[in-house]
Design a protein around this motif. Structure first.
Motif, PDB file in Angstrom:
ATOM      1  N   ARG A   1       0.813  -1.220   0.000  1.00  0.00           N
ATOM      2  CA  ARG A   1       0.000   0.000   0.000  1.00  0.00           C
ATOM      3  C   ARG A   1       0.846   1.268   0.000  1.00  0.00           C
ATOM      4  NH1 ARG A   1      -0.673   2.233   5.315  1.00  0.00           N
ATOM      5  NH2 ARG A   1       0.211   0.804   6.841  1.00  0.00           N
ATOM      6  N   PHE A   2       2.175   1.144   0.047  1.00  0.00           N
ATOM      7  CA  PHE A   2       3.049   2.307   0.157  1.00  0.00           C
ATOM      8  C   PHE A   2       3.388   2.901  -1.205  1.00  0.00           C
ATOM      9  CE2 PHE A   2       3.259   0.825   4.346  1.00  0.00           C
ATOM     10  CZ  PHE A   2       3.841   1.784   5.144  1.00  0.00           C
ATOM     11  N   LEU A   3       3.381   4.233  -1.254  1.00  0.00           N
ATOM     12  CA  LEU A   3       3.762   4.984  -2.443  1.00  0.00           C
ATOM     13  C   LEU A   3       5.021   5.785  -2.144  1.00  0.00           C
ATOM     14  CD1 LEU A   3       0.274   6.286  -3.594  1.00  0.00           C
ATOM     15  CD2 LEU A   3       1.561   4.331  -4.479  1.00  0.00           C
ATOM     16  N   ILE A   4       5.782   6.093  -3.191  1.00  0.00           N
ATOM     17  CA  ILE A   4       7.018   6.860  -3.072  1.00  0.00           C
ATOM     18  C   ILE A   4       6.909   8.060  -4.001  1.00  0.00           C
ATOM     19  CG2 ILE A   4       9.526   6.803  -3.358  1.00  0.00           C
ATOM     20  CD1 ILE A   4       9.132   3.619  -3.235  1.00  0.00           C
ATOM     21  N   ALA A   5       6.901   9.254  -3.428  1.00  0.00           N
ATOM     22  CA  ALA A   5       6.830  10.489  -4.208  1.00  0.00           C
ATOM     23  C   ALA A   5       8.217  11.126  -4.230  1.00  0.00           C
ATOM     24  CB  ALA A   5       5.816  11.446  -3.587  1.00  0.00           C
ATOM     25  N   VAL A   6       8.686  11.477  -5.433  1.00  0.00           N
ATOM     26  CA  VAL A   6      10.018  12.053  -5.617  1.00  0.00           C
ATOM     27  C   VAL A   6       9.848  13.439  -6.234  1.00  0.00           C
ATOM     28  CG1 VAL A   6      12.268  11.743  -6.716  1.00  0.00           C
ATOM     29  CG2 VAL A   6      10.950   9.734  -5.997  1.00  0.00           C
ATOM     30  N   ARG A   7      10.557  14.434  -5.653  1.00  0.00           N
ATOM     31  CA  ARG A   7      10.466  15.815  -6.152  1.00  0.00           C
ATOM     32  C   ARG A   7      11.862  16.381  -6.387  1.00  0.00           C
ATOM     33  NH1 ARG A   7       8.160  18.683  -1.915  1.00  0.00           N
ATOM     34  NH2 ARG A   7      10.211  19.420  -1.317  1.00  0.00           N
ATOM     35  N   GLY A   8      12.043  16.988  -7.551  1.00  0.00           N
ATOM     36  CA  GLY A   8      13.299  17.653  -7.876  1.00  0.00           C
ATOM     37  C   GLY A   8      13.247  19.127  -7.540  1.00  0.00           C
ATOM     38  N   VAL A   9      14.411  19.765  -7.502  1.00  0.00           N
ATOM     39  CA  VAL A   9      14.481  21.190  -7.166  1.00  0.00           C
ATOM     40  C   VAL A   9      13.730  22.050  -8.176  1.00  0.00           C
ATOM     41  CG1 VAL A   9      16.615  21.045  -5.832  1.00  0.00           C
ATOM     42  CG2 VAL A   9      16.732  21.474  -8.287  1.00  0.00           C
ATOM     43  N   ASP A  10      13.555  21.540  -9.396  1.00  0.00           N
ATOM     44  CA  ASP A  10      12.832  22.301 -10.424  1.00  0.00           C
ATOM     45  C   ASP A  10      11.324  22.076 -10.365  1.00  0.00           C
ATOM     46  OD1 ASP A  10      12.669  19.706 -11.329  1.00  0.00           O
ATOM     47  OD2 ASP A  10      13.537  20.106 -13.310  1.00  0.00           O
ATOM     48  N   GLY A  11      10.843  21.317  -9.359  1.00  0.00           N
ATOM     49  CA  GLY A  11       9.421  21.048  -9.211  1.00  0.00           C
ATOM     50  C   GLY A  11       8.946  19.801  -9.943  1.00  0.00           C
ATOM     51  N   HIS A  12       9.802  19.182 -10.743  1.00  0.00           N
ATOM     52  CA  HIS A  12       9.446  17.951 -11.455  1.00  0.00           C
ATOM     53  C   HIS A  12       9.182  16.861 -10.422  1.00  0.00           C
ATOM     54  CE1 HIS A  12      10.683  15.118 -15.016  1.00  0.00           C
ATOM     55  NE2 HIS A  12       9.471  14.874 -14.583  1.00  0.00           N
ATOM     56  N   ARG A  13       8.126  16.071 -10.632  1.00  0.00           N
ATOM     57  CA  ARG A  13       7.723  15.061  -9.664  1.00  0.00           C
ATOM     58  C   ARG A  13       7.438  13.730 -10.353  1.00  0.00           C
ATOM     59  NH1 ARG A  13       4.783  18.041  -5.023  1.00  0.00           N
ATOM     60  NH2 ARG A  13       5.566  20.118  -5.361  1.00  0.00           N
ATOM     61  N   ALA A  14       7.617  12.654  -9.598  1.00  0.00           N
ATOM     62  CA  ALA A  14       7.266  11.315 -10.077  1.00  0.00           C
ATOM     63  C   ALA A  14       6.749  10.511  -8.890  1.00  0.00           C
ATOM     64  CB  ALA A  14       8.477  10.628 -10.697  1.00  0.00           C
ATOM     65  N   LEU A  15       5.927   9.539  -9.194  1.00  0.00           N
ATOM     66  CA  LEU A  15       5.335   8.682  -8.181  1.00  0.00           C
ATOM     67  C   LEU A  15       5.606   7.230  -8.545  1.00  0.00           C
ATOM     68  CD1 LEU A  15       3.497   8.771  -5.634  1.00  0.00           C
ATOM     69  CD2 LEU A  15       1.556   8.542  -7.188  1.00  0.00           C
ATOM     70  N   LEU A  16       6.071   6.457  -7.562  1.00  0.00           N
ATOM     71  CA  LEU A  16       6.319   5.024  -7.746  1.00  0.00           C
ATOM     72  C   LEU A  16       5.581   4.281  -6.648  1.00  0.00           C
ATOM     73  CD1 LEU A  16       9.287   6.642  -8.175  1.00  0.00           C
ATOM     74  CD2 LEU A  16       9.927   4.348  -8.818  1.00  0.00           C
ATOM     75  N   SER A  17       5.310   3.013  -6.884  1.00  0.00           N
ATOM     76  CA  SER A  17       4.756   2.174  -5.821  1.00  0.00           C
ATOM     77  C   SER A  17       5.906   1.412  -5.174  1.00  0.00           C
ATOM     78  CB  SER A  17       3.735   1.190  -6.387  1.00  0.00           C
ATOM     79  OG  SER A  17       4.377   0.197  -7.153  1.00  0.00           O
ATOM     80  N   TRP A  18       5.741   1.058  -3.897  1.00  0.00           N
ATOM     81  CA  TRP A  18       6.771   0.263  -3.221  1.00  0.00           C
ATOM     82  C   TRP A  18       6.967  -1.062  -3.949  1.00  0.00           C
ATOM     83  CZ3 TRP A  18      10.157   1.651   0.458  1.00  0.00           C
ATOM     84  CH2 TRP A  18      11.003   0.631   0.904  1.00  0.00           C
ATOM     85  N   ALA A  19       5.863  -1.669  -4.390  1.00  0.00           N
ATOM     86  CA  ALA A  19       5.947  -2.967  -5.069  1.00  0.00           C
ATOM     87  C   ALA A  19       6.814  -2.887  -6.326  1.00  0.00           C
ATOM     88  CB  ALA A  19       4.555  -3.471  -5.422  1.00  0.00           C
TER      89      ALA A  19
ATOM     90  N   ILE B   1      17.219  15.750  -7.087  1.00  0.00           N
ATOM     91  CA  ILE B   1      16.178  15.368  -6.125  1.00  0.00           C
ATOM     92  C   ILE B   1      16.388  16.121  -4.817  1.00  0.00           C
ATOM     93  CG2 ILE B   1      15.204  13.487  -4.759  1.00  0.00           C
ATOM     94  CD1 ILE B   1      16.172  11.570  -6.952  1.00  0.00           C
ATOM     95  N   GLU B   2      15.306  16.751  -4.340  1.00  0.00           N
ATOM     96  CA  GLU B   2      15.374  17.427  -3.047  1.00  0.00           C
ATOM     97  C   GLU B   2      14.550  16.713  -1.985  1.00  0.00           C
ATOM     98  OE1 GLU B   2      13.919  21.418  -3.325  1.00  0.00           O
ATOM     99  OE2 GLU B   2      11.885  20.803  -3.869  1.00  0.00           O
ATOM    100  N   ALA B   3      13.572  15.901  -2.404  1.00  0.00           N
ATOM    101  CA  ALA B   3      12.729  15.225  -1.415  1.00  0.00           C
ATOM    102  C   ALA B   3      12.194  13.911  -1.960  1.00  0.00           C
ATOM    103  CB  ALA B   3      11.565  16.122  -1.008  1.00  0.00           C
ATOM    104  N   ILE B   4      12.152  12.921  -1.064  1.00  0.00           N
ATOM    105  CA  ILE B   4      11.508  11.641  -1.337  1.00  0.00           C
ATOM    106  C   ILE B   4      10.599  11.367  -0.153  1.00  0.00           C
ATOM    107  CG2 ILE B   4      11.809   9.166  -1.678  1.00  0.00           C
ATOM    108  CD1 ILE B   4      14.614   9.801  -2.805  1.00  0.00           C
ATOM    109  N   ARG B   5       9.317  11.202  -0.438  1.00  0.00           N
ATOM    110  CA  ARG B   5       8.340  10.947   0.624  1.00  0.00           C
ATOM    111  C   ARG B   5       7.765   9.545   0.455  1.00  0.00           C
ATOM    112  NH1 ARG B   5       5.512  12.990   4.549  1.00  0.00           N
ATOM    113  NH2 ARG B   5       3.385  12.312   4.914  1.00  0.00           N
ATOM    114  N   VAL B   6       7.820   8.759   1.521  1.00  0.00           N
ATOM    115  CA  VAL B   6       7.233   7.423   1.551  1.00  0.00           C
ATOM    116  C   VAL B   6       5.905   7.543   2.277  1.00  0.00           C
ATOM    117  CG1 VAL B   6       7.523   5.064   2.390  1.00  0.00           C
ATOM    118  CG2 VAL B   6       9.502   6.337   1.533  1.00  0.00           C
ATOM    119  N   ASP B   7       4.829   7.086   1.638  1.00  0.00           N
ATOM    120  CA  ASP B   7       3.489   7.291   2.196  1.00  0.00           C
ATOM    121  C   ASP B   7       2.699   5.995   2.169  1.00  0.00           C
ATOM    122  OD1 ASP B   7       0.939   8.130   2.932  1.00  0.00           O
ATOM    123  OD2 ASP B   7       1.074   9.981   1.773  1.00  0.00           O
ATOM    124  N   GLY B   8       2.343   5.513   3.344  1.00  0.00           N
ATOM    125  CA  GLY B   8       1.527   4.312   3.457  1.00  0.00           C
ATOM    126  C   GLY B   8       0.128   4.605   3.895  1.00  0.00           C
ATOM    127  N   GLY B   9      -0.341   5.823   3.677  1.00  0.00           N
ATOM    128  CA  GLY B   9      -1.648   6.252   4.157  1.00  0.00           C
ATOM    129  C   GLY B   9      -2.834   5.749   3.384  1.00  0.00           C
TER     130      GLY B   9
END
Length: 160
Positions: free
Chosen positions: A85-103, A147-155
């Protein structure tokens, strides 16, 4: 590599950091130098970039999975397959974003060899920050530079 990324990687100044946040028992801020302490993997990739056509690059860096496991994702061991159920959100300094699943990155499931690259074509990314590299992607849209931030979210626990 974009002109702004190239300038950032050669400009004097503080080292870039990536913040690991979210559902983690050990959130962290890591520099490229610190990412060098993980086992390094190589990827020779080709991908299609909407703005500059086919790109060919060599990247090195640790697997995203290894870095995130070290940060302690908040999986509930009592819940069967909780990590799915966990997602991984990745954000670059330029605002570019991507989303991956843990699986997608988990060795028991998709096993995608996703890198947090610390070099591109043998050029260190110390000042620009790591780059997300998805060797399996034909399109380069999820290759996030600086990359400036990686957020792991299991919500995502309830489906209605």
């Amino acid at each position: 590599m974009s002109d702004s990324l190239a300038a950032a990687s050669t400009a004097a100044g503080p080292m870039a950091e990536v913040a690991l946040t979210g559902d983690l028992t050990r959130p962290a801020r890591l520099t490229v130098s610190e990412l060098l302490s993980w086992p390094q993997h190589r990827a020779q990739v080709s991908f299609d970039c909407a703005t500059s056509g086919i790109q060919h690059h060599r990247f090195t860096g640790p697997f995203l999975h290894d870095v995130l496991v070290a940060a302690g994702p908040g999986f509930d061991p009592a819940r069967r397959k909780d990590r799915l159920r966990f997602l991984i959100a990745v954000r670059g300094v330029d605002g570019h974003r991507a989303l991956l699943s843990w699986a997608e990155i988990d060795p028991d499931f998709g096993r995608a060899p996703v890198l947090l690259a610390v070099t591109i074509d043998d050029t260190p990314l110390d000042r620009a920050g790591p780059q997300l590299v998805l060797p399996q992607d034909r399109c380069g849209a999820r290759y996030i530079s600086g990359i400036e931030a990686i957020r792991v979210d299991g919500g995502y626990t309830v489906w209605t």
